[in-house]
Design an enzyme around this catalytic site. Structure first.
Site, PDB file in Angstrom:
ATOM      1  N   VAL A   1     -11.882   1.347   6.541  1.00 53.65           N
ATOM      2  CA  VAL A   1     -13.044   0.052   6.068  1.00 53.65           C
ATOM      3  C   VAL A   1     -13.300   0.489   5.188  1.00 53.65           C
ATOM      4  O   VAL A   1     -13.148   1.053   4.385  1.00 53.65           O
ATOM      5  CB  VAL A   1     -14.289   0.223   7.498  1.00 53.65           C
ATOM      6  CG1 VAL A   1     -15.254  -0.517   7.368  1.00 53.65           C
ATOM      7  CG2 VAL A   1     -13.978  -0.553   8.636  1.00 53.65           C
TER       8      VAL A   1
ATOM      9  N   GLU B   1     -10.479   6.780   6.755  1.00 52.18           N
ATOM     10  CA  GLU B   1     -11.859   5.990   6.192  1.00 52.18           C
ATOM     11  C   GLU B   1     -11.463   4.575   4.989  1.00 52.18           C
ATOM     12  O   GLU B   1     -12.139   3.995   5.003  1.00 52.18           O
ATOM     13  CB  GLU B   1     -11.448   7.066   4.048  1.00 52.18           C
ATOM     14  CG  GLU B   1     -12.767   6.343   3.529  1.00 52.18           C
ATOM     15  CD  GLU B   1     -14.258   7.069   4.209  1.00 52.18           C
ATOM     16  OE1 GLU B   1     -14.792   5.572   4.671  1.00 52.18           O
ATOM     17  OE2 GLU B   1     -15.188   8.039   4.096  1.00 52.18           O
TER      18      GLU B   1
ATOM     19  N   ILE C   1       0.551  -1.303   0.037  1.00 50.07           N
ATOM     20  CA  ILE C   1       0.584   0.222   0.208  1.00 50.07           C
ATOM     21  C   ILE C   1       0.507   1.042  -0.240  1.00 50.07           C
ATOM     22  O   ILE C   1       0.395   2.066  -0.878  1.00 50.07           O
ATOM     23  CB  ILE C   1      -0.966  -0.095   1.701  1.00 50.07           C
ATOM     24  CG1 ILE C   1      -2.198  -1.167   1.224  1.00 50.07           C
ATOM     25  CG2 ILE C   1      -1.534   1.577   1.622  1.00 50.07           C
ATOM     26  CD1 ILE C   1      -2.729  -1.539   2.106  1.00 50.07           C
TER      27      ILE C   1
ATOM     28  N   ASP D   1      -9.788 -10.041  10.622  1.00 48.75           N
ATOM     29  CA  ASP D   1      -9.463  -8.492   9.725  1.00 48.75           C
ATOM     30  C   ASP D   1     -11.495  -7.828   9.641  1.00 48.75           C
ATOM     31  O   ASP D   1     -11.684  -6.524   9.702  1.00 48.75           O
ATOM     32  CB  ASP D   1      -9.063  -8.535   8.086  1.00 48.75           C
ATOM     33  CG  ASP D   1      -9.093  -7.465   7.526  1.00 48.75           C
ATOM     34  OD1 ASP D   1      -8.119  -6.335   8.034  1.00 48.75           O
ATOM     35  OD2 ASP D   1      -9.384  -7.410   6.373  1.00 48.75           O
TER      36      ASP D   1
ATOM     37  N   ALA E   1     -11.652  -0.218   2.627  1.00 50.69           N
ATOM     38  CA  ALA E   1     -10.570   0.437   1.154  1.00 50.69           C
ATOM     39  C   ALA E   1     -10.657   2.178   0.295  1.00 50.69           C
ATOM     40  O   ALA E   1     -11.160   2.629   1.374  1.00 50.69           O
ATOM     41  CB  ALA E   1     -10.283   0.136  -0.067  1.00 50.69           C
TER      42      ALA E   1
ATOM     43  N   LYS F   1     -12.962  -4.587  11.448  1.00 52.38           N
ATOM     44  CA  LYS F   1     -14.026  -3.468  10.251  1.00 52.38           C
ATOM     45  C   LYS F   1     -15.334  -2.961  10.383  1.00 52.38           C
ATOM     46  O   LYS F   1     -15.946  -2.172  11.071  1.00 52.38           O
ATOM     47  CB  LYS F   1     -13.875  -3.935   8.747  1.00 52.38           C
ATOM     48  CG  LYS F   1     -12.720  -3.892   8.318  1.00 52.38           C
ATOM     49  CD  LYS F   1     -12.441  -4.955   6.744  1.00 52.38           C
ATOM     50  CE  LYS F   1     -11.065  -4.195   6.058  1.00 52.38           C
ATOM     51  NZ  LYS F   1     -11.577  -5.120   4.411  1.00 52.38           N
TER      52      LYS F   1
END
Length: 835
Positions: free
Chosen positions: A627, A624, A493, A696, A629, A700
């Site tokens: 959750v 942002e 990322i 994961d 992307a 979220k």
């Protein structure tokens, strides 16, 4: 008529302009270019000489513990650092002069230093350094400089004469900061300077009517030049002040990136700028030429053809809302407060009278409308004197308790924003203080002059640079909004984000006036910093070649120490250690942008603390992409809340991996084979169990619950297992797949049962009624979760407004490109909040 009444050039050269033989060569050419017109060239002492003379005098007064060995023929040591000063002047003479001219110059230099040594030794004997003696000692810098340069001019073919300014500039007896007696001075200058020659005069010095040597205060060479110009009145077309910068700049270029030359400005703005620390002008300089309406031009000795500033009465209005930003780097604030001030007639008169009697000069004054306190700024060396003056003159009020004990606050700076357009333009002060607040600069005191062309703010000295850069950017960068980015994490990322910033940097700057400057970069091994910006294209290789070992706390500490305006910290790691630093970073008034879920899905108290601080103090904390992307889920929830809506339920598919697996689980392919396919396509982690444990997705879901105001800890999120416990206990990935294959029949039975009812399996998170859970559900054909394709995410929000028809947010919820794009959007969002 004498020629000077028609035209007279007045040029002043500062210490750096005569600080080396090469600089003096440049001065010669500048003066030669003036042609045959008469001229007065005012020069400062060679750079550093005045400070050295003061040092020698003070050392001698305090005991002369630093003294050179006796010179030849001398019986006593020569006070430090006079021998080196003498050598410097002699070397300058030898560089330019030869023969009889050199012999005469060396003799003059020798005689001057003999006199100087005698003076300094007398200070050592008497252990006293009265102001008149210090003035005499300091005068040697300008006297020697002017004498030597006059000889150099003659050697270069210029018709020059040395003029001792003490013979023409007459002052009062205020040694150290003498006031020029203008009428006597103007008359003497006009009577003396009658030849068509170049007069070379020392600045900074004068003499009393009794012939005692005086100095005009530090920077007084500018004033000397102004006095020479004013003496000739209309015979002087312009006063030229030659220095080492290209005119008056919009701010100090050593502090502010992007400072530029101001082409012209009126006298009143120049006076404000010079009062608040503009280095190219000494504050009293302007008054003599202002009275005679003589323009001043500020030029660069080392770039004669470069940009310059013209100060004159006919200056046009500034194109920008303010003309420039100046500062005084070191001041102290004295506060006088107490109930005795309120309504006390004559209190201010008593206060300022007491300070005046002590010789304390006030830089800035402000008083609260309640009349409970008065605050004023002074030079640090005057602070204790000011406090004592107040204690003596108000001892009765202090004893009675109607006045509190005065105290000095040190380590402060004054930032002054100057411009005539401020007078009739609303919102200037708002823009100034928004810029300061946005960069986390604490404003201690504020003042605005009645002329309304100056807004001054007292700030901590440690934040001076950040304050000046923030204000300069707010007013001068043609609408450019910038972020000084400190990025941690160069994995998938972080690396993709860097590529996106590089690709978009030109478009952002040119079309949208947004500039992202990469000021810090780190991966798990190395870190690098550059306050001027790391080259985006080569950032990774620069990090590998020049980077120092990475230490998280050192990285955060250095980021704060750079004191840059508009900083943003971006965490592209999955590290809990980095997430736990968000509190410290936000408290330093540095915005945080991150895709890292650890902070918001960790301890509830920490989540509440950092989000609450961000909200209360207005320091952006943007997450942002934690959750779904790049999908606008967090912002949509926030907008619903701010508009008065209430979220009743959230249902969501929050894992791209699980979305792909169950979207593809339509029969004909075993469940374990679909997991293998997802791994082969790169949808899962190297070990698929890291996705199939649903941790994961649970994080979220917890973040969404907390965004809805539910005070949940992670342990309270209910997670229905997707695969049997034996799969997680398997010794390797292949062993995991072997265990998973044993469950294929069970998965198929569950899928078939759902299909018989026209339904399909989806792994869905639910947030409702203060609870959060994740479970495998059979969804009917009209379910929004049946519309998913590939690895899409979906969030279905049911609220009081979106009740019959819920809000649906759907799209790619994973992948480096969309995730990095979401982070990039948050960074740009920070830039767009700037003035």
């Amino acid at each position: 008529p004498l020629r000077y009444t028609a035209f007279m050039h007045i040029l002043k050269f500062g210490g750096t302009s005569v600080g080396s033989p090469q600089a003096i060569e440049q001065v010669v050419e500048i003066v030669r270019a003036k042609g045959t017109e008469p001229c007065v060239v005012v020069v400062s002492a060679f750079s550093g000489v005045t400070d050295a003379l003061i040092e020698a005098a003070v050392d001698s007064e305090q005991g002369g513990d630093r003294q050179e060995l006796p010179a030849a023929g001398s019986l006593s040591p020569i006070p430090y650092p006079l021998p080196s000063l003498k050598t410097r002047h002699e070397e300058c003479a030898r560089y330019f002069l030869t023969g009889e001219r050199l012999d005469a110059a060396l003799a003059e230099i020798g005689a001057a230093f003999a006199e100087l040594e005698s003076l300094v030794k007398s200070v050592a004997i008497l252990k006293a350094l009265p102001p008149r003696t210090l003035d005499m000692i300091m005068s040697f810098g300008e006297r020697l400089s002017a004498f030597i340069i006059a000889q150099i001019f003659r050697a270069k073919g210029l018709n020059a004469e040395y003029l001792d300014s003490r013979d023409v500039i007459k002052t009062d007896t205020s040694f150290g900061a003498a006031k020029v007696l203008r009428e006597q001075t103007y008359s003497k200058i006009k009577d003396t300077c009658k030849k068509n020659v170049i007069y070379v005069a020392g600045g900074f010095i004068g003499s009393t009517e009794n012939g005692e040597t005086t100095t005009l205060g530090r920077g007084g060479s500018d004033l000397s030049a102004a006095v020479y110009a004013a003496a000739f009145g209309r015979g002087t077309d312009v006063l030229e002040i030659w220095t080492d910068v290209n005119g008056v700049l919009s701010a100090d270029p050593k502090i502010v990136h992007g400072a530029f030359t101001i082409k012209e400005m009126p006298y009143i703005e120049a006076m404000e700028m010079s009062h608040f620390g503009a280095k190219v002008l000494h504050p009293p300089t302007i008054q003599p030429v202002l009275e005679k309406n003589i323009p001043i031009r500020i030029l660069n000795t080392f770039d004669p053809a470069g940009a310059s500033t013209l100060i004159h009465s006919g200056a046009s209005e500034s194109d920008t809302l303010v003309r420039g930003i100046s500062s005084i780097s070191d001041v102290s604030i004295i506060r006088v407060q107490g109930t005795g001030l309120s309504g006390a007639t004559g209190f201010a008169s008593r206060l300022f009278g007491a300070l005046a009697r002590r010789g304390v000069s006030l830089i800035l004054i402000t008083q609260a409308s309640s009349e409970y306190s008065i605050c004023f700024a002074v030079k640090p060396e005057d602070a204790e004197n000011a406090v004592q003056a107040i204690k003596e003159d108000f001892r009765i009020e202090l004893k009675e308790g109607s006045l509190e004990e005065p105290e000095a606050e040190n380590g402060l700076s004054i930032i002054a924003v100057v411009g005539s357009r401020m007078k009739h333009t609303a919102g200037i002060a708002g823009r100034v203080f928004h810029a300061l607040g946005r960069s986390g600069v604490n404003v201690i005191a504020i003042a605005q002059g009645s002329s309304e062309i100056n807004i001054s703010a007292v700030v901590p000295k440690t934040e001076r640079s950040k304050a000046m850069n923030a204000i300069h950017e707010a007013f001068f960068l043609s609408g450019v909004r910038s972020v000084n980015l400190f990025l941690v994490g160069l994995g998938l990322i972080g690396g993709t984000l860097l590529e996106q910033i590089t690709a978009q940097s030109t478009l952002l700057a040119d079309k949208y006036k947004i500039r992202v400057r990469l000021a810090g970069l780190a991966n798990s091994r190395k870190m690098i910093f550059d306050e001027n910006g790391i080259d985006l294209i080569n950032a990774k290789s620069i990090l590998e070649i020049k980077g120092e070992p990475y230490q998280l706390k050192t990285y955060i500490s250095k980021m704060k120490s750079y004191n840059l305006p508009n900083i943003a910290f971006c965490d592209c790691t999955a590290s809990e250690d980095v997430a736990l630093m968000y509190k410290e970073i936000l408290h330093a008034h540095i915005p945080v942008v991150t895709p890292n879920k650890k902070a918001n899905s960790g301890a509830l108290a920490y989540y509440n603390e950092i989000t609450g601080f961000s909200r209360d103090k207005g320091i952006p904390y943007l997450y942002e992409v934690t959750v779904c992307a790049g999908l606008p889920v967090i912002s949509s929830l926030r907008d619903l809340y701010l508009s008065g809506d209430r979220v009743l339920k959230i249902e969501a598919v929050l894992s791209g991996t699980l979305s792909f697996i169950f979207n593809s689980f339509t029969g004909g392919t075993a469940f374990s084979a679909l997991v293998r396919d997802a791994k082969a396509k790169g949808y899962t982690e190297p070990d698929p169990r890291d996705d199939l444990n649903a941790m994961d997705a649970a994080r979220k879901a917890l973040i969404l619950a907390r965004e809805c105001g539910m005070p949940l800890e992670f342990s309270q999120v209910k997670i229905e297992p997707i695969v049997p416990e034996a799969c997680f206990k398997a010794a390797s990935v292949e062993a995991f797949f072997a265990e998973l294959e044993k469950s294929d029949a069970g998965y198929e039975r569950r899928r078939a049962a759902a299909a018989q009812e026209g339904k399909a399996l989806r792994y869905i998170a639910t947030v409702e009624a203060g609870k959060a859970s994740l479970s495998l559900r059979a969804e009917p054909p009209d379910s929004p979760f049946r519309s998913l394709r590939d690895a899409d995410n979906i969030v279905v929000i049911t609220s009081e407004r979106y009740n019959k028809l819920p809000m649906v947010i759907k799209g790619p919820g994973a992948g480096a490109q969309v995730t990095a794009g979401g982070v990039f959007a948050d960074i740009v969002r920070i830039a767009r909040t700037l003035v």
